[in-house]
Enzyme design. Structure first.
Site, PDB file in Angstrom:
ATOM      1  N   HIS A  65       3.016   3.655  -8.995  1.00  0.00           N
ATOM      2  CA  HIS A  65       2.753   2.244  -9.311  1.00  0.00           C
ATOM      3  C   HIS A  65       3.956   1.606 -10.011  1.00  0.00           C
ATOM      4  O   HIS A  65       4.265   0.434  -9.784  1.00  0.00           O
ATOM      5  CB  HIS A  65       1.510   2.128 -10.186  1.00  0.00           C
ATOM      6  CG  HIS A  65       0.246   2.523  -9.486  1.00  0.00           C
ATOM      7  ND1 HIS A  65      -0.122   1.989  -8.267  1.00  0.00           N
ATOM      8  CD2 HIS A  65      -0.740   3.412  -9.814  1.00  0.00           C
ATOM      9  CE1 HIS A  65      -1.274   2.517  -7.881  1.00  0.00           C
ATOM     10  NE2 HIS A  65      -1.666   3.383  -8.802  1.00  0.00           N
ATOM     11  N   ASP A  95       0.821  -1.206   0.000  1.00  0.00           N
ATOM     12  CA  ASP A  95       0.000   0.000   0.000  1.00  0.00           C
ATOM     13  C   ASP A  95       0.861   1.265   0.000  1.00  0.00           C
ATOM     14  O   ASP A  95       1.937   1.298   0.594  1.00  0.00           O
ATOM     15  CB  ASP A  95      -0.898  -0.008   1.237  1.00  0.00           C
ATOM     16  CG  ASP A  95      -2.088   0.920   1.117  1.00  0.00           C
ATOM     17  OD1 ASP A  95      -2.334   1.425   0.013  1.00  0.00           O
ATOM     18  OD2 ASP A  95      -2.766   1.131   2.127  1.00  0.00           O
ATOM     19  N   TRP A 133     -11.366  -1.517  -9.329  1.00  0.00           N
ATOM     20  CA  TRP A 133     -12.023  -1.057 -10.556  1.00  0.00           C
ATOM     21  C   TRP A 133     -12.767   0.257 -10.329  1.00  0.00           C
ATOM     22  O   TRP A 133     -13.092   0.964 -11.278  1.00  0.00           O
ATOM     23  CB  TRP A 133     -13.004  -2.113 -11.071  1.00  0.00           C
ATOM     24  CG  TRP A 133     -12.366  -3.391 -11.510  1.00  0.00           C
ATOM     25  CD1 TRP A 133     -12.384  -4.586 -10.852  1.00  0.00           C
ATOM     26  CD2 TRP A 133     -11.605  -3.619 -12.707  1.00  0.00           C
ATOM     27  NE1 TRP A 133     -11.676  -5.534 -11.558  1.00  0.00           N
ATOM     28  CE2 TRP A 133     -11.200  -4.972 -12.703  1.00  0.00           C
ATOM     29  CE3 TRP A 133     -11.239  -2.808 -13.788  1.00  0.00           C
ATOM     30  CZ2 TRP A 133     -10.437  -5.526 -13.726  1.00  0.00           C
ATOM     31  CZ3 TRP A 133     -10.484  -3.362 -14.819  1.00  0.00           C
ATOM     32  CH2 TRP A 133     -10.093  -4.700 -14.786  1.00  0.00           C
ATOM     33  N   LEU A 172      11.448 -19.734  -5.920  1.00  0.00           N
ATOM     34  CA  LEU A 172      10.374 -19.055  -5.198  1.00  0.00           C
ATOM     35  C   LEU A 172       9.026 -19.302  -5.867  1.00  0.00           C
ATOM     36  O   LEU A 172       8.900 -19.221  -7.093  1.00  0.00           O
ATOM     37  CB  LEU A 172      10.660 -17.550  -5.159  1.00  0.00           C
ATOM     38  CG  LEU A 172       9.585 -16.682  -4.483  1.00  0.00           C
ATOM     39  CD1 LEU A 172       9.573 -16.924  -2.979  1.00  0.00           C
ATOM     40  CD2 LEU A 172       9.819 -15.197  -4.787  1.00  0.00           C
TER      41      LEU A 172
END
Length: 235
Positions: A32, A15, A64, A126
């Protein structure tokens, strides 16, 4: 870090990308982009520590509702990220899978996801899960619908339904529940993330914004995890 117990599975709510960009007088999409880079670094760092599974909340079913311009920018970033992720999965022997409802995604994105999952399926490094168009309630709803269909088709009986059966219908089938959840930016809620799977997970909330969450911050989270006594309902 050698003397510390390393969680097998870490889940992350990354966040604060937009706020990180705003503090720098940059558009939210810039945050972002930097957030995606932080995810790439996180994959390397956790694997080097011995973590087996990493699950990151990339885009929720509620996202959305954000402005169309921002959603479009995120989808554009996602297209590039999936291509880069394919290269990195090959280079780093990383197995990648996508959680969530893929039906609402564009055909080209769904094709990229399918290619990524297929080509990385046999990798043994991973295990990296990306939660994309994912919501915990939506996951449970989809799971219960499919389970109801199988029940109606006599695949099993009501008395055979237990936690193991329910887990087998979830997006995380075959993946152990997270030992540690990390959420950045100071928020202290799970935001409809892995509702079933987080039942006995330890929660760590960091004040830093996600693009600033580096290896030192990860070490703090691991140290916190080691101070917890995990009893799973026992004494």
């Amino acid at each position: 870090m050698e003397d510390l117990k390393i969680p097998r599975h870490i889940a992350v709510i990354p966040d604060g990308n937009g706020r990180w960009a705003k503090k720098r007088f940059m558009p939210r999409n810039y945050g972002h982009v930097q957030g995606a880079r932080a995810v790439e670094k996180m994959c390397e760092d956790v694997y080097n520590m011995g973590v087996e599974y990493l699950t990151v909340y990339a885009f929720s079913t509620e996202n959305w509702r954000r402005p169309t311009e921002e959603v479009d920018a995120i989808m554009k970033l996602l297209r590039n990220y999936l291509k880069d992720c394919l290269k990195r999965s090959e280079k780093n022997n990383m197995k990648v899978s996508v959680l969530g409802d893929k039906e609402m995604l564009s055909p080209d994105i769904k094709a990229s996801i399918e290619e990524l999952e297929q080509k990385s399926a046999s990798n043994t490094g991973l295990k990296f899960q990306v939660a994309l168009n994912y919501g915990g309630r939506d996951e449970l709803l989809r799971a219960f619908k499919k389970m109801s269909e199988d029940l109606a088709n006599n695949q099993f009986t009501v008395n055979e339904i237990d936690e193991k059966v329910i887990s087998s219908y979830l997006d995380t089938k075959g993946i152990p529940d997270p030992d540690l959840l990390i959420r950045t930016s100071g928020e202290q809620r799970i935001s409809n993330y892995l509702l079933w799977q987080l039942a006995y997970t330890e929660f760590y909330f960091a004040d830093v914004l996600w693009p600033d969450f580096d290896n030192k911050e990860l070490e703090k989270a691991i140290a916190y995890y080691n101070r917890r006594e995990r009893r799973f309902g026992g004494v």
